[in-house]
Design a protein around this motif. Sequence first.
Motif, mmCIF file in Angstrom:
data_model
loop_
_atom_site.group_PDB
_atom_site.id
_atom_site.type_symbol
_atom_site.label_atom_id
_atom_site.label_comp_id
_atom_site.label_asym_id
_atom_site.label_seq_id
_atom_site.Cartn_x
_atom_site.Cartn_y
_atom_site.Cartn_z
ATOM 1 N N CYS A 204 0.837 -1.200 0.000
ATOM 2 C CA CYS A 204 0.000 0.000 0.000
ATOM 3 C C CYS A 204 0.876 1.257 0.000
ATOM 4 O O CYS A 204 1.742 1.399 0.853
ATOM 5 C CB CYS A 204 -0.894 -0.028 1.238
ATOM 6 N N LYS A 206 0.064 4.173 0.759
ATOM 7 C CA LYS A 206 -0.270 5.117 1.826
ATOM 8 C C LYS A 206 0.347 4.722 3.158
ATOM 9 O O LYS A 206 0.867 5.571 3.868
ATOM 10 C CB LYS A 206 -1.793 5.195 1.995
ATOM 11 N N CYS A 207 0.241 3.439 3.508
ATOM 12 C CA CYS A 207 0.693 3.056 4.853
ATOM 13 C C CYS A 207 1.723 1.946 4.831
ATOM 14 O O CYS A 207 2.254 1.587 5.874
ATOM 15 C CB CYS A 207 -0.499 2.663 5.721
ATOM 16 N N CYS A 229 -6.166 -2.391 0.860
ATOM 17 C CA CYS A 229 -5.119 -2.441 1.889
ATOM 18 C C CYS A 229 -5.546 -3.389 3.010
ATOM 19 O O CYS A 229 -6.689 -3.379 3.436
ATOM 20 C CB CYS A 229 -4.885 -1.042 2.441
ATOM 21 N N CYS A 235 -7.023 2.109 6.936
ATOM 22 C CA CYS A 235 -6.511 2.658 5.686
ATOM 23 C C CYS A 235 -7.474 2.239 4.581
ATOM 24 O O CYS A 235 -7.728 1.053 4.404
ATOM 25 C CB CYS A 235 -5.112 2.133 5.404
ATOM 26 N N TYR A 237 -7.182 2.765 1.344
ATOM 27 C CA TYR A 237 -6.615 2.750 -0.006
ATOM 28 C C TYR A 237 -7.121 1.547 -0.799
ATOM 29 O O TYR A 237 -7.172 0.432 -0.303
ATOM 30 C CB TYR A 237 -5.078 2.704 0.055
HETATM 31 ZN ZN LIG Z 1 -2.803 1.125 3.541
#
Ligand SMILES: [Zn+2]
Length: 241
Positions: A204, A206-207, A229, A235, A237
Amino acid sequence: MTLEDILKATGLEARLKGWTGELKTRFVNSLFLSAEYKVFNNVIIRTKRGSTQIDHVIVSPYGLFAVETKDKTGWIYGDEEQRQWTEVIYNKRYYFPNPLHQNYGHKMSLAEYLGIGREKIRSLVIFWGNCEFKTSMPDNVCKGGILSSGFREYIQGKREVLLSSEMIDSICLRLKAAKEDSGFFSGLRHVDEVKRKYSSITSCPKCGGDLVKRVSTRGERKGVAFLGCSNYPRCKYLRDI
Ligand SMILES: [Zn+2]
């Protein structure tokens, strides 16, 4: 009276609590470390390995410190070997990439960019936020806080002189150049790297959690597969396959 007492007495401590991790680090770095330590924040460098963003690079006669900061609020579990570390908040588990592994890459890029031996660079991970380590951590993983001095003790505990003043000057020049460059060119290149990261099908962007294949169970897109995700619902995403 120590500086920490002064912070408490003046109410500064309470005010600082609302600061974001990076600002706090910047404040602490500039205030608590002596002039012997030069701090470069948010350094973006470009090497054959791609572009790398490093939260802080500290330059001193005792070598360089590549610092990765994390802002976490829960219980933290992790060890040097694990690929993913765990953050537990109210019995929910969230996963994030092992910051020591992340920072190992930063250290390699920094060594390559500066043309110095990797043994002159130490990796340091600082956790800001109201988090608690639930597993024993190596000594280069520290809690950060206005009143937590663990990371400063780690930095100031290294006393073997590794760099001459000429080397320090040339390293600082290179890092300044990287900072100036990153205002434009590296910034653009970094955007490319980020784009590449967003096209990953395994992690992912984002995280850093794992992406897993899922199928919509309702709505217009019912039956359509997508990548989501593994830290959902925290999260959110997702991307099409
Ligand atoms: Zn994520």
